[in-house]
Scaffold this motif. Sequence first.
Motif, PDB file in Angstrom:
ATOM      1  N   CYS A 169     135.261  47.174 101.835  1.00  0.00           N
ATOM      2  CA  CYS A 169     135.698  46.438 103.018  1.00  0.00           C
ATOM      3  C   CYS A 169     135.243  47.110 104.314  1.00  0.00           C
ATOM      4  N   ASP A 170     135.293  46.341 105.386  1.00  0.00           N
ATOM      5  CA  ASP A 170     134.809  46.750 106.704  1.00  0.00           C
ATOM      6  C   ASP A 170     135.599  47.939 107.247  1.00  0.00           C
ATOM      7  N   PRO A 171     134.921  49.049 107.586  1.00  0.00           N
ATOM      8  CA  PRO A 171     135.625  50.221 108.134  1.00  0.00           C
ATOM      9  C   PRO A 171     136.359  49.925 109.436  1.00  0.00           C
ATOM     10  N   GLU A 172     135.921  48.914 110.181  1.00  0.00           N
ATOM     11  CA  GLU A 172     136.584  48.565 111.441  1.00  0.00           C
ATOM     12  C   GLU A 172     138.051  48.218 111.220  1.00  0.00           C
ATOM     13  N   PHE A 173     138.360  47.727 110.024  1.00  0.00           N
ATOM     14  CA  PHE A 173     139.728  47.310 109.735  1.00  0.00           C
ATOM     15  C   PHE A 173     140.384  48.179 108.661  1.00  0.00           C
ATOM     16  N   GLY A 174     139.808  49.350 108.407  1.00  0.00           N
ATOM     17  CA  GLY A 174     140.405  50.285 107.470  1.00  0.00           C
ATOM     18  C   GLY A 174     139.727  50.374 106.119  1.00  0.00           C
ATOM     19  N   ILE A 234     138.594  35.423 105.765  1.00  0.00           N
ATOM     20  CA  ILE A 234     139.113  35.697 107.115  1.00  0.00           C
ATOM     21  C   ILE A 234     138.122  36.536 107.898  1.00  0.00           C
ATOM     22  N   HIS A 235     137.465  37.464 107.249  1.00  0.00           N
ATOM     23  CA  HIS A 235     136.473  38.302 107.913  1.00  0.00           C
ATOM     24  C   HIS A 235     135.320  37.464 108.453  1.00  0.00           C
ATOM     25  N   GLU A 260     142.087  37.643 116.682  1.00  0.00           N
ATOM     26  CA  GLU A 260     143.514  37.915 116.490  1.00  0.00           C
ATOM     27  C   GLU A 260     143.888  37.853 115.016  1.00  0.00           C
ATOM     28  N   GLN A 261     143.345  36.875 114.313  1.00  0.00           N
ATOM     29  CA  GLN A 261     143.634  36.751 112.875  1.00  0.00           C
ATOM     30  C   GLN A 261     143.078  37.936 112.101  1.00  0.00           C
ATOM     31  N   LYS A 262     141.887  38.361 112.454  1.00  0.00           N
ATOM     32  CA  LYS A 262     141.301  39.513 111.777  1.00  0.00           C
ATOM     33  C   LYS A 262     142.154  40.760 112.007  1.00  0.00           C
ATOM     34  N   ALA A 263     142.569  40.972 113.248  1.00  0.00           N
ATOM     35  CA  ALA A 263     143.351  42.173 113.580  1.00  0.00           C
ATOM     36  C   ALA A 263     144.688  42.176 112.865  1.00  0.00           C
ATOM     37  N   LEU A 264     145.280  40.989 112.671  1.00  0.00           N
ATOM     38  CA  LEU A 264     146.597  40.909 112.052  1.00  0.00           C
ATOM     39  C   LEU A 264     146.543  41.007 110.540  1.00  0.00           C
ATOM     40  N   TYR A 265     145.577  40.296 109.931  1.00  0.00           N
ATOM     41  CA  TYR A 265     145.587  40.152 108.472  1.00  0.00           C
ATOM     42  C   TYR A 265     144.680  41.132 107.728  1.00  0.00           C
ATOM     43  N   LEU A 266     143.518  41.443 108.279  1.00  0.00           N
ATOM     44  CA  LEU A 266     142.555  42.234 107.506  1.00  0.00           C
ATOM     45  C   LEU A 266     143.043  43.636 107.158  1.00  0.00           C
ATOM     46  N   PRO A 267     143.643  44.383 108.108  1.00  0.00           N
ATOM     47  CA  PRO A 267     144.099  45.724 107.716  1.00  0.00           C
ATOM     48  C   PRO A 267     145.102  45.714 106.566  1.00  0.00           C
ATOM     49  N   LYS A 268     145.967  44.701 106.540  1.00  0.00           N
ATOM     50  CA  LYS A 268     146.980  44.622 105.480  1.00  0.00           C
ATOM     51  C   LYS A 268     146.353  44.218 104.139  1.00  0.00           C
ATOM     52  N   LEU A 269     145.373  43.309 104.176  1.00  0.00           N
ATOM     53  CA  LEU A 269     144.699  42.931 102.936  1.00  0.00           C
ATOM     54  C   LEU A 269     143.845  44.081 102.410  1.00  0.00           C
ATOM     55  N   ILE A 270     143.194  44.788 103.313  1.00  0.00           N
ATOM     56  CA  ILE A 270     142.332  45.904 102.921  1.00  0.00           C
ATOM     57  C   ILE A 270     143.153  47.052 102.338  1.00  0.00           C
ATOM     58  N   SER A 271     144.281  47.328 102.948  1.00  0.00           N
ATOM     59  CA  SER A 271     145.127  48.419 102.432  1.00  0.00           C
ATOM     60  C   SER A 271     145.772  48.050 101.102  1.00  0.00           C
ATOM     61  N   GLY A 272     145.865  46.737 100.826  1.00  0.00           N
ATOM     62  CA  GLY A 272     146.543  46.291  99.622  1.00  0.00           C
ATOM     63  C   GLY A 272     148.027  46.047  99.815  1.00  0.00           C
ATOM     64  N   GLU A 273     148.528  46.282 101.042  1.00  0.00           N
ATOM     65  CA  GLU A 273     149.943  46.013 101.304  1.00  0.00           C
ATOM     66  C   GLU A 273     150.251  44.530 101.121  1.00  0.00           C
ATOM     67  N   TRP A 274     149.289  43.684 101.496  1.00  0.00           N
ATOM     68  CA  TRP A 274     149.417  42.249 101.306  1.00  0.00           C
ATOM     69  C   TRP A 274     148.338  41.794 100.328  1.00  0.00           C
ATOM     70  N   THR A 275     148.635  40.746  99.583  1.00  0.00           N
ATOM     71  CA  THR A 275     147.641  40.135  98.706  1.00  0.00           C
ATOM     72  C   THR A 275     147.342  38.722  99.201  1.00  0.00           C
ATOM     73  N   GLY A 276     146.359  38.068  98.585  1.00  0.00           N
ATOM     74  CA  GLY A 276     145.955  36.748  99.047  1.00  0.00           C
ATOM     75  C   GLY A 276     145.731  35.778  97.901  1.00  0.00           C
ATOM     76  N   GLY A 334     152.454  43.501 112.794  1.00  0.00           N
ATOM     77  CA  GLY A 334     152.215  43.540 111.358  1.00  0.00           C
ATOM     78  C   GLY A 334     153.466  43.649 110.520  1.00  0.00           C
ATOM     79  N   SER A 335     154.617  43.829 111.160  1.00  0.00           N
ATOM     80  CA  SER A 335     155.870  43.852 110.404  1.00  0.00           C
ATOM     81  C   SER A 335     156.206  42.426 109.961  1.00  0.00           C
ATOM     82  N   LEU A 336     157.118  42.314 109.003  1.00  0.00           N
ATOM     83  CA  LEU A 336     157.403  41.013 108.413  1.00  0.00           C
ATOM     84  C   LEU A 336     158.652  40.383 109.002  1.00  0.00           C
TER      85      LEU A 336
END
Length: 596
Positions: free
Chosen positions: A98-103, A140-141, A147-163, A243-245
Amino acid sequence: MPQYNAPLRDMQFVLHELLKVEDVLKTLPAHADTNRELIDQVLEEGGKFTSQVLFPLNHSGDREGCTYNKDTKTVTPPKGYKEAYKQYVEAGWAALSCDPEFGGQGLPLVMNNSFYEMLNSSNQAWTMYPGLSHGAYECIHAHGSDEQKALYLPKLISGEWTGTMCLTEAHCGTDLGLLRSKAEPQADGSYKITGSKIFISAGEHDMSDNIVHLVLARLPDAPQGSKGISLFIVPKFMPNADGSLGSRNPITCGAIEEKMGIHGNATCQMNLDGAVGWLIGGPHKGLNAMFVFMNAARLGVGMQGLGLTEVAYQNALVYAKDRIQMRSLSGVKAPDKAADPIIVHPDVRRMLLTAKAYAEGGRAFCSYVALQLDKELNHPDEEVRKEAADQVALLTPVVKAFITDNAWIATSECLQVYGGHGYISEWGMEQYVRDARINMIYEGTNTIQSLDLLGRKILMDNGAKLKKFGAQVQAFIEDNGTDEAMSEFISPLADIGDKVSKLTMEIGMKAFQNPDEVGAAAVPYLRVVGHLVYAYFFAQMAKIALEKQDSGDNFYKSKLATARFYFARLLPETATLIRQARSGSANLMALDADLF
């Protein structure tokens, strides 16, 4: 009992000796520092994780399946799945390419591809949870707002969120132009989405904190058909700006499907009752945006077929060497035993070599396509990017359909090696057959892939993409045509290349008169093209093996024997397939529907 060891030696052969990925990656600024040592280290660690953490959960997860709670509308995956996912996330596997810009770690897709083969070999049902997340990330990338990239991509990349991707509805499968889900615009720029989706893999579970659903729906002013589809991000829990729920979104699981296989994955019926969503990719542009996800998924499904082929082969081979039954027709081979191991029997070898050849051919093919994706996304030369994109477009339906068809063949042959024990669940082989069957169906059935290849990817541009690939094959033929040692591979490769050209032209001419000719020829045609691709890669692999067969490394002798088997036993299937493709549509369409 079942076992799995990542085929690292063959992966290294494909990446370093066949494709020379280190040299290619040096031409891509984003990956110029990725060397062989790093690639091998990552794959070795991936092999440990998949064999030690995921594989032990495969059989038990299939037996237990997922549990649905109708009161809470929640799904619990099999025991151990959540803990394994936690280890996966903590080790950074979700972020690999995944893109380093988002983790992300920013490693090449060709590495991620090899890792996903291991994941699918060890546990396809589990792998679908993070696998779909990666597709959501890519969509999404490619099409999300900043705004969508900043909100969703770091969480998907970290694995905290799934899709997930929510496409199919009960009344329509692949024909998404028929979907009925509605999206009503709201004053704050969001949308309220109402509708029902079915067959949503990983649609509900407790493995991650949140699930990001990508949902296709229609706006009030949408035109009819596929041109009126929009795509929306619909999270399970509403995310706050940090990013909190926040509150629970009304997208819920109404039931989980009782399935033939992949029992460990939650295949859900999802209901949207005014769920809040946000438009992605522009109004009425949903199908275009979703194609990023769908193409990634199609390549991923091909990898599922490859993974099952490999693990079925490994276990059938161990069994064939251990199981004793009857004596060899050519004389006793194990005089110290009451009977010979069944691997001495020619037809058992045929079954094993079929799986071995389809695994090794598929591995070379998938790795090649993944490398083309790296070039498409990262090469500084626009013309090189375009050439790579054309190859990916041409070959994606072949990856999905040919490899999954072959997996069905290979897993069935491997079950047959076991005889009656293959039909018994404790040996694990029947699960591979059941799991393999879905891969021929979803992300567009293999018939849809065949129509896509012949109708859209070849006839629509008068065969331009196919001709480019054919020129690549022809260059290899010309470079090696005078090498007598290569003649047993070059001659049939040249022959099938010529036949594909002639068959394509013939079908194209018929299609001008009757479009049904495309539908009648598409499925056998794709298999012929798939064999052209495999023959090309097996010829290249045979060239390397011939040069190194006396090195003392028996790997090259095995590779050469497998290539010879492929050309002698599997490629000849094309003779029948070509006759089928040429037979036309009349024998299919003449019978009135009422007379069936």
